[in-house]
Design an enzyme around this catalytic site. Structure first.
Site, PDB file in Angstrom:
ATOM      1  N   ARG A  82       1.274 -39.373 -22.526  1.00  0.00           N
ATOM      2  CA  ARG A  82       0.228 -40.387 -21.820  1.00  0.00           C
ATOM      3  C   ARG A  82       0.865 -40.773 -20.604  1.00  0.00           C
ATOM      4  O   ARG A  82       0.249 -40.652 -19.670  1.00  0.00           O
ATOM      5  CB  ARG A  82      -0.246 -41.371 -22.641  1.00  0.00           C
ATOM      6  CG  ARG A  82      -1.295 -42.396 -22.457  1.00  0.00           C
ATOM      7  CD  ARG A  82      -1.874 -43.243 -23.265  1.00  0.00           C
ATOM      8  NE  ARG A  82      -0.755 -44.123 -23.613  1.00  0.00           N
ATOM      9  CZ  ARG A  82      -1.072 -45.106 -24.703  1.00  0.00           C
ATOM     10  NH1 ARG A  82      -2.102 -45.127 -25.357  1.00  0.00           N
ATOM     11  NH2 ARG A  82      -0.141 -46.006 -24.857  1.00  0.00           N
ATOM     12  N   LYS A 184      -2.606 -45.226 -17.980  1.00  0.00           N
ATOM     13  CA  LYS A 184      -2.009 -46.726 -18.150  1.00  0.00           C
ATOM     14  C   LYS A 184      -1.375 -46.926 -17.016  1.00  0.00           C
ATOM     15  O   LYS A 184      -0.212 -46.958 -16.775  1.00  0.00           O
ATOM     16  CB  LYS A 184      -1.112 -46.631 -19.543  1.00  0.00           C
ATOM     17  CG  LYS A 184      -1.287 -47.909 -20.237  1.00  0.00           C
ATOM     18  CD  LYS A 184      -0.388 -47.750 -21.664  1.00  0.00           C
ATOM     19  CE  LYS A 184      -0.380 -49.108 -22.195  1.00  0.00           C
ATOM     20  NZ  LYS A 184      -1.427 -49.780 -22.766  1.00  0.00           N
ATOM     21  N   GLU A 220     -14.266 -50.499 -23.902  1.00  0.00           N
ATOM     22  CA  GLU A 220     -13.095 -50.937 -24.476  1.00  0.00           C
ATOM     23  C   GLU A 220     -12.813 -52.573 -23.939  1.00  0.00           C
ATOM     24  O   GLU A 220     -13.730 -52.997 -23.026  1.00  0.00           O
ATOM     25  CB  GLU A 220     -11.906 -50.232 -24.369  1.00  0.00           C
ATOM     26  CG  GLU A 220     -11.509 -49.982 -22.829  1.00  0.00           C
ATOM     27  CD  GLU A 220     -10.054 -49.287 -22.965  1.00  0.00           C
ATOM     28  OE1 GLU A 220      -9.057 -49.529 -23.713  1.00  0.00           O
ATOM     29  OE2 GLU A 220      -9.725 -48.225 -22.142  1.00  0.00           O
TER      30      GLU A 220
HETATM   31  C1  PLP Z   1      -2.300 -49.786 -24.058  1.00  0.00           C
HETATM   32  C2  PLP Z   1      -3.830 -49.861 -23.988  1.00  0.00           C
HETATM   33  C3  PLP Z   1      -4.578 -49.411 -25.311  1.00  0.00           C
HETATM   34  C4  PLP Z   1      -3.896 -49.712 -26.326  1.00  0.00           C
HETATM   35  O1  PLP Z   1      -3.085 -48.302 -26.680  1.00  0.00           O
HETATM   36  P1  PLP Z   1      -2.175 -48.048 -27.909  1.00  0.00           P
HETATM   37  O2  PLP Z   1      -1.228 -46.802 -27.442  1.00  0.00           O
HETATM   38  O3  PLP Z   1      -2.761 -48.208 -28.927  1.00  0.00           O
HETATM   39  O4  PLP Z   1      -1.285 -49.417 -27.884  1.00  0.00           O
HETATM   40  C5  PLP Z   1      -6.035 -49.643 -25.052  1.00  0.00           C
HETATM   41  N1  PLP Z   1      -6.539 -49.950 -24.025  1.00  0.00           N
HETATM   42  C6  PLP Z   1      -5.695 -49.990 -22.753  1.00  0.00           C
HETATM   43  C7  PLP Z   1      -6.722 -50.222 -21.689  1.00  0.00           C
HETATM   44  C8  PLP Z   1      -4.453 -50.098 -22.933  1.00  0.00           C
HETATM   45  O5  PLP Z   1      -3.827 -50.014 -21.561  1.00  0.00           O
END
Ligand code: PLP
Length: 341
Positions: A82, A184, A220
């Protein structure tokens, strides 16, 4: 190794400086060999690209002690991939997957005395990140970067059990169509700060963001993916190009299908169908799953049958199975648990 004298049971989710951090620098088109260092401070130009144009990406992952006293981490290869995808989208160099996993191991080992003991509910949170550090004033990507990893012990996300939360449908967007919602990047969080402060001021725990184009589909929250449970016990998660692919959500979908024998669906979820779901949860590394009891859509309350007192039965089972896999009480799928010590 002797554990630090920390009140593990009362740790919050905050930053605590630990002994060592990892740094590797990209310069002249290559990463250096990388090293563990002591200094938690970073010195950089006032004109560093990260400060002026927010060229920064990150990951979040945990290390913890298992029931038999090993120190492990969970699926770090997915975080490495990622981060690589985030880097490509942000015109940054990719940090190789094997070196990412190695850097995590090095930093956790070096801060072993900060890994909370099994059974405390606390974990060692690991923060890998990368940013452009050389001066940039005309808008363009940096040419020098630092990849870093620090750790900090954090308390159980839920003290005294996971109480269902109330979220609101946000009028702000977190991601643009064809934007950066799927990576991210720090910039996604910068623009969500106003929305979350406003939600808290209005008495809500979180924002539910809709698809920015039509504002009819569920995406989300600011930092967690949705899972819904239908009345006939199918697990449904929203599908969209602008959702961040949560490692926790992908793992829970696998657990639902292969451990609990449930039907799973990744598909578009419309806001006007969520009233028909039996349970709702938010997935992320920090909390695994937080139950959602209520969604408020501009004054209209959508209450899930699981209620506001406790987690629904299917979300509870999902949570117990995944945390069991992580803590070593339930056998993990091949490659999920990576041993550090
Ligand atoms: C980090 C993140 C998540 C959760 O991801 P994990 O890999 O399960 O920790 C979900 N949504 C967003 C926008 C994020 O930045």
């Amino acid at each position: 190794m002797e554990k630090k004298n920390i009140d593990w049971g009362n740790l919050g989710f905050g930053y605590m400086e630990t002994d060592k951090r990892y740094v590797s620098t990209w310069k002249d088109g290559a990463w250096d060999e990388g090293a563990l260092i002591d200094d938690p401070m970073i010195t950089m130009s006032e004109c560093a690209c990260v400060l002026q144009y927010a060229q920064t990406i990150f990951e979040g992952i945990k290390a913890y002690e298992t029931v038999d006293g090993r120190i492990v981490t969970f699926r770090p290869d997915l975080n490495a991939e990622r981060l690589a995808n985030s880097a490509k989208r942000m015109e940054m160099p990719v940090f190789p997957v094997d070196r990412f996993v190695d850097s995590i191991k090095q930093v956790v080992k070096a801060n072993e005395s900060f890994v909370p003991p099994y059974g405390t509910g606390a974990t060692l949170y690991i923060r890998p990140y990368m940013f452009g550090i050389n001066p940039v004033i005309g808008v363009k990507p940096a040419t020098e970067f630092q990849y870093r990893v620090f750790t900090t012990p954090v308390g159980p996300y839920f003290k005294g059990g996971a109480k269902p939360i109330t979220i609101r449908v946000s009028d702000f967007d977190r991601a643009a169509p064809h934007g950066t919602g799927h990576i991210k990047a720090g910039l996604n969080y910068a623009m969500s700060l106003h929305a979350i402060v406003d939600a808290h001021n209005q008495g809500y725990d979180e924002n539910m963001y809709l698809d920015p184009q039509t504002r009819t589909k569920v995406e989300e929250t600011g930092g967690a993916n949705f899972l819904f449970v239908t009345k006939d016990n199918t697990i449904v998660t929203p599908k969209s190009e602008s959702i961040l692919p949560s490692v926790t959500r992908r793992s829970l979908m696998y657990v639902a299908e292969h451990y609990l024998g449930l039907k799973v669906e990744e598909r578009e979820v419309y806001l006007d169908e969520i009233k028909d779901f039996a349970e709702c949860g938010l997935c992320g590394t920090a909390a695994v799953i937080s139950p959602v009891g209520k969604v408020v859509d501009h004054g209209k309350e959508i209450c899930f049958p699981s209620g506001m007192d406790e987690m629904g039965p299917t979300i509870t089972k999902l949570r117990e199975t995944l945390t069991g896999i992580q803590m070593g009480t339930i056998e993990a799928p091949e490659g999920w648990i990576v041993e550090i010590k």
